[in-house]
Write a protein that holds these residues in place. Structure first.
Motif, short mmCIF file in Angstrom:
data_model
loop_
_atom_site.label_atom_id
_atom_site.label_comp_id
_atom_site.label_asym_id
_atom_site.label_seq_id
_atom_site.Cartn_x
_atom_site.Cartn_y
_atom_site.Cartn_z
N SER A 113 -70.63 -2.63 -82.43
CA SER A 113 -71.59 -2.77 -81.34
C SER A 113 -72.17 -4.18 -81.34
N THR A 114 -72.54 -4.65 -80.16
CA THR A 114 -73.15 -5.96 -79.98
C THR A 114 -74.36 -5.81 -79.08
N THR A 115 -75.49 -6.38 -79.51
CA THR A 115 -76.73 -6.30 -78.74
C THR A 115 -77.33 -7.68 -78.59
N ASP A 116 -77.62 -8.06 -77.35
CA ASP A 116 -78.32 -9.32 -77.06
C ASP A 116 -79.81 -9.02 -76.91
N ASN A 117 -80.63 -9.75 -77.66
CA ASN A 117 -82.06 -9.48 -77.68
C ASN A 117 -82.86 -10.73 -77.32
N GLU A 118 -84.00 -10.51 -76.69
CA GLU A 118 -84.98 -11.57 -76.43
C GLU A 118 -86.35 -11.02 -76.79
N THR A 119 -87.11 -11.80 -77.53
CA THR A 119 -88.43 -11.35 -77.94
C THR A 119 -89.35 -12.55 -78.12
N GLY A 120 -90.65 -12.34 -77.95
CA GLY A 120 -91.63 -13.41 -78.15
C GLY A 120 -92.73 -13.36 -77.12
N LEU A 121 -93.57 -14.39 -77.14
CA LEU A 121 -94.67 -14.49 -76.20
C LEU A 121 -94.17 -14.97 -74.85
N SER A 122 -94.90 -14.66 -73.81
CA SER A 122 -94.53 -15.07 -72.46
C SER A 122 -94.33 -16.58 -72.39
N GLY A 123 -93.21 -16.99 -71.84
CA GLY A 123 -92.92 -18.40 -71.72
C GLY A 123 -92.30 -19.01 -72.96
N ALA A 124 -92.18 -18.24 -74.03
CA ALA A 124 -91.60 -18.77 -75.27
C ALA A 124 -90.73 -17.71 -75.93
N LEU A 125 -89.79 -17.20 -75.15
CA LEU A 125 -88.92 -16.15 -75.66
C LEU A 125 -87.85 -16.73 -76.59
N THR A 126 -87.54 -15.98 -77.63
CA THR A 126 -86.48 -16.37 -78.56
C THR A 126 -85.36 -15.34 -78.46
N GLY A 127 -84.14 -15.82 -78.32
CA GLY A 127 -83.01 -14.93 -78.19
C GLY A 127 -82.18 -14.87 -79.46
N PHE A 128 -81.62 -13.70 -79.73
CA PHE A 128 -80.69 -13.55 -80.86
C PHE A 128 -79.72 -12.43 -80.56
N THR A 129 -78.58 -12.47 -81.22
CA THR A 129 -77.53 -11.47 -81.03
C THR A 129 -77.32 -10.71 -82.34
N ALA A 130 -77.29 -9.38 -82.24
CA ALA A 130 -77.04 -8.54 -83.41
C ALA A 130 -75.69 -7.86 -83.25
N LYS A 131 -74.83 -8.01 -84.26
CA LYS A 131 -73.51 -7.38 -84.25
C LYS A 131 -73.41 -6.42 -85.43
N THR A 132 -72.98 -5.20 -85.15
CA THR A 132 -72.86 -4.18 -86.19
C THR A 132 -71.43 -3.64 -86.22
N THR A 133 -70.86 -3.60 -87.40
CA THR A 133 -69.55 -2.97 -87.59
C THR A 133 -69.67 -1.93 -88.69
#
Length: 194
Positions: A113-133
């Motif tokens: 599975s692959t999940t694209d995530n964005e999290t953080g304060l408004s106007g300063a979002l940080t993105g990361f990708t989580a991959k699970t096998t």
């Protein structure tokens, strides 16, 4: 004419009696959601490959008012992902009682599975990708009941062992986590034979 009719009736009867014997092929649909094909290699052994697809999305917002000199503050988190599981089971017949078939079902599967995530304060979002096998190994006891020569229902219950690795890629860094789980596995479904 009567001889020909008799031969046709014998062929049809023989084909109906041969349901779920060596060479029979069917399509299975089960819960948890999986689509598969079952092939009876012999009268006592069948092979059932299956595939499952999942889609997940989520979004959450947390707001705080008056936290900083009366100004509001909000935090946002979103995720969007896909997952695939491909497995194969070997169905070993234990006993057949009229239309009821009892069997053992060892299974091995691979999940990704692959999940694209964005999290953080408004106007300063940080993105990361989580991959699970992961690899799933299970053994179940099952029963299948033929409601018709071409339609059957089945249920399975057993134990499953799962090992998986999750890698999260952040800007400039990455983390990796390994985990294992052990627990019950259950499944129910239907089979349509050709």
């Amino acid at each position: 004419g009567r001889v020909l009719l008799g031969v046709v009736m014998l062929v049809v009867a023989a084909r109906s009696a041969a349901a779920q014997e060596a060479g029979d092929v069917g399509v299975t649909m089960g819960y948890p959601g999986a689509l598969g094909v079952v092939w009876h290699v012999t009268d006592a052994v069948a092979v059932r490959p299956d595939i499952a697809l999942t889609r997940s999305t989520s979004e959450s917002t947390t707001s705080a008012t008056g936290a900083f000199a009366g100004s509001g503050l909000s935090s946002t988190s979103t995720s969007d992902g896909w997952g695939t599981t491909v497995g194969v089971s070997v169905l070993v017949n234990v006993r057949t009682i009229e239309r009821l078939r009892l069997y053992l079902a060892p299974r091995l599967a691979y999940a990704r599975s692959t999940t694209d995530n964005e999290t953080g304060l408004s106007g300063a979002l940080t993105g990361f990708t989580a991959k699970t096998t992961g690899v799933l190994a299970s053994g179940s006891f099952g029963s299948q009941y033929s409601l018709h020569d071409r339609f059957a229902v089945f249920g399975e219950l057993g134990l499953q062992y799962t090992t998986q690795t999750t890698t999260s890629d952040f800007p400039g860094s990455s983390t990796e986590a390994d985990g294992t789980t052990f627990g019950l596995r259950s499944a129910v479904g239907v089979t349509f034979y050709f």
